[in-house]
Design an enzyme around this catalytic site. Structure first.
Site, mmCIF file in Angstrom:
data_model
loop_
_atom_site.group_PDB
_atom_site.id
_atom_site.type_symbol
_atom_site.label_atom_id
_atom_site.label_comp_id
_atom_site.label_asym_id
_atom_site.label_seq_id
_atom_site.Cartn_x
_atom_site.Cartn_y
_atom_site.Cartn_z
ATOM 1 N N ASP A 2 24.992 52.347 32.021
ATOM 2 C CA ASP A 2 24.271 52.239 30.747
ATOM 3 C C ASP A 2 24.929 51.276 29.763
ATOM 4 O OD1 ASP A 2 22.105 53.859 31.082
ATOM 5 O OD2 ASP A 2 22.939 55.601 30.064
ATOM 6 N N LYS B 219 20.641 54.877 22.534
ATOM 7 C CA LYS B 219 19.408 54.454 23.233
ATOM 8 C C LYS B 219 18.601 55.671 23.641
ATOM 9 C CE LYS B 219 20.704 55.832 27.603
ATOM 10 N NZ LYS B 219 20.062 56.850 28.428
HETATM 11 C C1 LIG Z 1 20.861 58.706 33.125
HETATM 12 C C2 LIG Z 1 21.099 57.378 32.458
HETATM 13 O O1 LIG Z 1 21.695 57.583 31.191
HETATM 14 C C3 LIG Z 1 19.773 56.699 32.211
HETATM 15 O O2 LIG Z 1 19.875 55.672 31.279
HETATM 16 C C4 LIG Z 1 22.003 56.508 33.294
HETATM 17 O O3 LIG Z 1 21.423 56.342 34.561
HETATM 18 C C5 LIG Z 1 23.404 57.029 33.407
HETATM 19 O O4 LIG Z 1 24.251 55.975 33.123
HETATM 20 P P1 LIG Z 1 25.831 56.201 32.881
HETATM 21 O O5 LIG Z 1 26.054 57.442 32.097
HETATM 22 O O6 LIG Z 1 26.380 54.908 32.359
HETATM 23 O O7 LIG Z 1 26.272 56.484 34.346
HETATM 24 P P2 LIG Z 1 27.571 55.990 35.141
HETATM 25 O O8 LIG Z 1 28.773 56.260 34.307
HETATM 26 O O9 LIG Z 1 27.344 54.615 35.668
HETATM 27 O O10 LIG Z 1 27.506 57.001 36.348
HETATM 28 C C6 LIG Z 1 27.835 58.360 36.202
HETATM 29 C C7 LIG Z 1 27.398 59.071 37.467
HETATM 30 O O11 LIG Z 1 25.959 59.217 37.462
HETATM 31 C C8 LIG Z 1 25.423 59.000 38.745
HETATM 32 N N1 LIG Z 1 24.531 57.833 38.719
HETATM 33 C C9 LIG Z 1 24.478 57.014 37.618
HETATM 34 C C10 LIG Z 1 23.594 55.951 37.583
HETATM 35 C C11 LIG Z 1 22.764 55.743 38.719
HETATM 36 N N2 LIG Z 1 21.883 54.739 38.736
HETATM 37 N N3 LIG Z 1 22.837 56.553 39.789
HETATM 38 C C12 LIG Z 1 23.702 57.618 39.801
HETATM 39 O O12 LIG Z 1 23.741 58.346 40.785
HETATM 40 C C13 LIG Z 1 26.615 58.818 39.670
HETATM 41 O O13 LIG Z 1 26.944 60.086 40.170
HETATM 42 C C14 LIG Z 1 27.707 58.334 38.738
HETATM 43 O O14 LIG Z 1 28.985 58.658 39.206
HETATM 44 N N1 LIG Z 2 33.587 57.246 24.298
HETATM 45 C C1 LIG Z 2 33.122 58.395 24.806
HETATM 46 N N2 LIG Z 2 32.301 59.155 24.072
HETATM 47 C C2 LIG Z 2 31.791 60.306 24.573
HETATM 48 N N3 LIG Z 2 32.086 60.786 25.781
HETATM 49 C C3 LIG Z 2 32.907 60.071 26.558
HETATM 50 C C4 LIG Z 2 33.447 58.850 26.111
HETATM 51 N N4 LIG Z 2 34.198 58.349 27.099
HETATM 52 C C5 LIG Z 2 34.116 59.218 28.117
HETATM 53 N N5 LIG Z 2 33.361 60.268 27.810
HETATM 54 C C6 LIG Z 2 33.021 61.379 28.716
HETATM 55 O O1 LIG Z 2 31.709 61.120 29.229
HETATM 56 C C7 LIG Z 2 30.884 62.279 29.202
HETATM 57 C C8 LIG Z 2 29.432 61.892 28.870
HETATM 58 O O2 LIG Z 2 29.419 61.137 27.704
HETATM 59 P P1 LIG Z 2 28.128 60.619 26.932
HETATM 60 O O3 LIG Z 2 28.056 61.292 25.612
HETATM 61 O O4 LIG Z 2 28.131 59.148 26.923
HETATM 62 O O5 LIG Z 2 26.938 61.154 27.838
HETATM 63 P P2 LIG Z 2 25.445 60.773 27.789
HETATM 64 O O6 LIG Z 2 24.998 60.653 26.358
HETATM 65 O O7 LIG Z 2 24.761 61.745 28.677
HETATM 66 O O8 LIG Z 2 25.398 59.335 28.394
HETATM 67 P P3 LIG Z 2 24.255 58.678 29.248
HETATM 68 O O9 LIG Z 2 23.048 58.593 28.409
HETATM 69 O O10 LIG Z 2 24.882 57.332 29.511
HETATM 70 O O11 LIG Z 2 24.098 59.541 30.457
HETATM 71 C C9 LIG Z 2 31.504 63.186 28.170
HETATM 72 O O12 LIG Z 2 31.403 64.514 28.601
HETATM 73 C C10 LIG Z 2 32.959 62.747 28.057
HETATM 74 O O13 LIG Z 2 33.826 63.586 28.779
#
Ligand SMILES: C[C@](O)(CO)[C@H](O)COP(=O)(O)OP(=O)(O)OC[C@H]1O[C@@H](n2ccc(N)nc2=O)[C@H](O)[C@@H]1O
Ligand SMILES: Nc1ncnc2c1ncn2[C@@H]1O[C@H](COP(=O)(O)OP(=O)(O)OP(=O)(O)O)[C@@H](O)[C@H]1O
Length: 397
Positions: A138, A10
């Site tokens: 997400d 996404k």
């Molecule tokens: C940045 C985005 O990717 C935008 O789409 C999302 O908000 C992040 O979504 P995500 O990776 O699924 O995040 P989560 O695994 O739910 O949260 C990871 C960490 O990000 C922070 N977090 C996330 C979502 C949110 N609305 N507020 C937060 O403060 C929190 O510290 C949380 O512990």
């Molecule tokens: N299936 C997975 N694939 C990738 N990373 C994972 C997975 N499960 C846990 N992780 C952990 O989550 C962290 C972030 O992963 P991811 O690649 O989803 O980040 P992101 O693309 O920034 O996601 P978002 O857009 O939701 O913030 C990685 O550093 C890894 O340690």
């Protein structure tokens, strides 16, 4: 037997951050859009007396235990079904890790769908969404696909009217941005009074400064209260929803294009979805450069044109760009304002570090890909993925 699932990515077309909530998460309003770029998640499962999950991946940065999002989803699904099974999950990583493209979140959704298919069972719709939200903010969007409104902490999702596919370039800088750290950095700048969680009428200028347009409280030199910020988020979610309706009514007036219903293909002409730009190289045999006229009528382009003034921006740029100045430069290359192939819109995705640009034609997108690559940054050619295609292409052969 095993089930191969395409785990699509996404981008966030717009993202506004609100105040920290009691649970430590931030309120936010975002407009998600799925992309054709994907990982592949392969699941094999059979019922057993005791649950045993094993996970493998081709990427050493991805955890292979209970910290993995796909593992959490499988365990949560089995617990909800009251079922024990031996489950093997393999994640073929093609998407950047910590890229802001929701890769790990999409892996979790794909693992759930693969597991359900393997076991011949299915959770109810509401239960799926609720489970997804426990794995990550997400994750639920990947149970809808296409254009999706996200509110709450991002996990409360609503399908928006869908848009026809549009060429997209994703720049993948060689840095990973930690999402929790980016949220903390945002809090710090808000606390210092340098920024506020903006809404529909406020704009980030090129240097990341917030312009105080249309905001009497700020124009008078005041600061926004938490309640005021929350109001702005609500207002922005209405703006995102109304933008997708508004662009559809523009299209309805055009004899050339059809109105796209939620869940429908989102495809104006039959040839658009045949772009298969989900591979790492983003190569395609087809010559797509003759699509300019159709794309010029594309509803997503109309949204981007009308939406930028209405808040289609990403708050994370204000904290991530100062820390990684090269990302601002990559955004400029994606934009290509002085080139013959400018982007209609370019932004950071989520908390980064990936950035994306949306283009009027595949030719413009290819030119942008070359601009970015010439500066030494990896750039992938892809396309946005409407909801119908998202579901049609999810299960790989
Ligand atoms: C940045 C985005 O990717 C935008 O789409 C999302 O908000 C992040 O979504 P995500 O990776 O699924 O995040 P989560 O695994 O739910 O949260 C990871 C960490 O990000 C922070 N977090 C996330 C979502 C949110 N609305 N507020 C937060 O403060 C929190 O510290 C949380 O512990
Ligand atoms: N299936 C997975 N694939 C990738 N990373 C994972 C997975 N499960 C846990 N992780 C952990 O989550 C962290 C972030 O992963 P991811 O690649 O989803 O980040 P992101 O693309 O920034 O996601 P978002 O857009 O939701 O913030 C990685 O550093 C890894 O340690």
């Amino acid at each position: 037997m095993s089930t191969r699932v395409r785990s699509f990515s996404k981008i966030n077309l717009g993202l506004a951050i609100g105040p920290v909530r009691g649970d430590g998460f931030h309120a936010l309003t975002t407009m998600y859009q799925t992309l054709a770029l994907h990982d592949v998640v392969t699941v094999s499962a059979k019922r057993a007396a005791v649950t045993a999950i094993s996970l493998t991946t081709n990427d050493a940065r991805v955890p292979v235990d209970g910290r993995n999002t796909a593992w959490k989803m499988v365990a949560g699904c089995l617990a909800r079904l009251g079922m024990a099974a031996e489950v093997e999950v393999h994640i073929e990583k093609r998407l950047p890790v910590q890229g802001g493209m929701g890769a790990g979140s999409a892996n979790a959704a794909a693992a759930l769908l693969g597991l359900e298919r393997e076991l011949g069972v299915a959770l109810g719709e509401a239960e799926r969404l609720e489970l997804a939200a426990t794995v990550g903010s997400d994750v639920p969007l990947f149970l809808i696909g296409g254009a999706v409104l996200g509110v709450g902490r991002g996990e409360l999702v609503t399908s928006l009217r869908d848009f026809a596919a549009i060429p997209c370039v994703v720049a993948v800088p060689g840095v990973g941005v930690s999402t929790p750290a980016a949220f903390r950095d945002w809090d710090a700048v808000v606390a210092r009074g340098e920024r506020f969680a903006r809404g529909a009428n406020a704009h980030l200028s090129d240097d990341g400064t917030v312009a105080k347009m249309g905001h009497p409280e700020l124009e008078a030199g005041g600061t926004l209260t938490s309640a005021g910020i929350r109001d702005r988020l609500e207002e922005l979610s209405l703006v995102y929803s109304s933008l997708s309706v508004r662009t559809e009514s523009v299209k309805a007036g055009s004899a050339k294009t059809g109105v796209v219903e939620p869940g429908a293909s989102g495809i104006v002409r039959g040839d658009l979805p045949e772009w298969d730009l989900g591979n790492k190289q983003g190569s395609s045999d087809r010559d797509q450069d003759g699509m300019l006229d159709d794309l010029a009528e594309n509803a997503l382009l109309a949204l981007v044109r009308t939406g930028i003034g209405d808040g289609l921006q990403n708050d994370f740029e204000a904290v991530v760009f100062p820390q990684y100045p090269s990302l601002r430069e990559t955004k400029r290359q994606l934009m290509g304002s002085d080139s013959g192939s400018p982007a209609l819109y370019a932004a950071l995705s989520g908390s980064g570090s990936a950035l994306f640009g949306l283009y009027r034609s595949m030719a413009d997108a290819r030119a942008a890909q070359q601009r970015v690559q010439a500066s030494g940054v990896e750039a992938l050619l892809t396309a946005t993925l409407p909801r119908d295609d998202y579901w049609r292409r999810m299960f790989a052969e």
